[in-house]
Design a protein around this motif. Structure first.
Motif: not given
Length: 383
Positions: A239-244, A251-253, A326-332
């Motif tokens: 939570a709160g991390e991103s993978d570039t 994913a939100c904190k 879920i992350s932004i990419r996972e939602a997409a």
């Protein structure tokens, strides 16, 4: 980039000798290059799916600036117009049409669905967005597209049972203009979308009788796609991390208390698994809202994504095993956006874009069926 005409002299009364819809003998290449005018385009879910089917996005119209920035990034050859449809005159769009039409055009429209959603508890009569779909009829009457694709929540149909509803208005105009049309509620998961999403879909044609495509997934067909199919390949996140290494994989904190809450929930579970200490006061006296703070299941389609689909507290949007939403990419991915489709804007803005979008794979299924429909017409008139 597609260049609009400097002048425009469209006449809906087509010259004598042309086909019923005003197009001379179509080549197969023209049939498969149907031009798309995407009303209420959002970030471009419909356009992405129709483009994947072989169509060509020409114009997107929406009033959400962030969504249109995403559209522009992903469709650099199309024209993105930021405007409220209620302020757009039909003549404003004339430069974006051929002076003499040689290729079929399709209007797509997914008007904001919140006024018709069961989750919207405000008085619907006071919501100005209800009239937005009716605004489309002005452009139908002026430009007479050969094809129409409308997608919305099933509540649009329920709200339009009387003679004052937007769906009734649209169908009345289609009947008056001589279109064939059909509409019904479908399940997106029946068309390869790994999501339990019920939608009302309407298609219309100036060519001849038309129907929605047969489902591609389900009993006796390809198995339903699951959350694992959609996001199981993506890198682990806290939570709160991103993978570039993956666009938009953020994913939100979560607060320490919400981390405790999600850790107390197993795959597919929800807040009913919490002990008394983790319960929210607002939930103690109600039996509903069991999906909030819940986790998705790996082996099933996800619940329907909303505009708050990356928020743990707004639905069953928890990752099946990682302690986060879920992350932004996972939602997409669950919405079936291509992996190279990039979202821009604020975190909440990107979630809104994804939740509001037509799942591209659903639009692809519709688009392929429409191309086959036009191809059938072409084959019946060629030579």
């Amino acid at each position: 980039m597609y260049q609009p005409s400097e002048e425009f002299s469209f006449d809906p009364e087509y010259p004598e000798g042309l086909t019923k819809v005003g197009i001379p003998c179509l080549t197969r290449a023209q049939v498969h290059a149907i031009r798309v005018y995407d009303f209420f385009s959002g970030c471009g879910g419909t356009s992405a799916g129709l483009q994947n089917a072989g169509m060509v996005p020409i114009v997107a119209l929406d009033m959400d600036g962030e969504a249109l920035e995403t559209f522009r990034l992903n469709f650099p050859d199309a024209h993105a117009i930021k405007s409220d449809i209620r302020t757009v005159l039909t003549r404003d769009l004339e430069p974006y049409f051929e002076r003499q039409r040689t290729v079929p055009i399709l209007f797509s429209a997914c008007a904001p669905c919140q006024p018709f959603s069961k989750q919207n508890r405000q008085k619907k009569e006071a919501d100005a967005r209800i009239s937005l779909l009716t605004e489309l009829t002005r452009f139908l009457e002026r430009f007479r597209p050969e094809l129409l694709f409308v997608e919305n929540v099933p509540g649009l149909q329920e709200f339009s049972e009387d003679e004052d509803g937007p769906l009734h208005d649209l169908v009345t105009v289609l009947d008056r203009l001589g279109y064939w049309h059909t509409a019904r509620v479908i399940l997106a998961q029946d068309y390869g979308v790994p999501q339990n999403r019920r939608r009302l879909v309407l298609v219309a044609s100036a060519f001849g009788p038309i129907d929605l495509p047969e489902q591609t997934h389900g009993p006796g067909r390809a198995p339903y796609r699951t959350v694992w199919d959609a996001i199981g390949h993506l890198p682990h996140l806290e939570a709160g991390e991103s993978d570039t290494s993956v666009p938009n994989h953020y994913a939100c904190k979560l607060s320490p208390l919400n981390l405790e809450r999600i850790r107390a929930v197993g795959e597919g579970g929800g807040r009913l698994a919490w002990d008394e200490r983790l319960q929210l006061d607002c939930h103690r006296t109600v039996k509903g809202y069991s999906d909030v703070y819940g986790r998705m299941s790996w082996g099933k389609p996800s619940p329907a994504l909303t505009t708050r689909c990356i928020s743990l507290s707004n639905g069953r949007f928890g990752h099946p095993e990682q302690d986060r939403a879920i992350s932004i990419r996972e939602a997409a991915c669950i919405q079936t956006f291509p992996k190279d489709f990039i979202f821009v804007g604020t975190v909440n803005g990107m979630a809104r874009q994804i939740g509001n979008a037509v799942p591209p794979d659903l639009a692809t299924s519709i688009g392929k069926a429409l191309i086959e429909h036009v191809d059938k017409y072409w084959s019946n008139t060629d030579g």
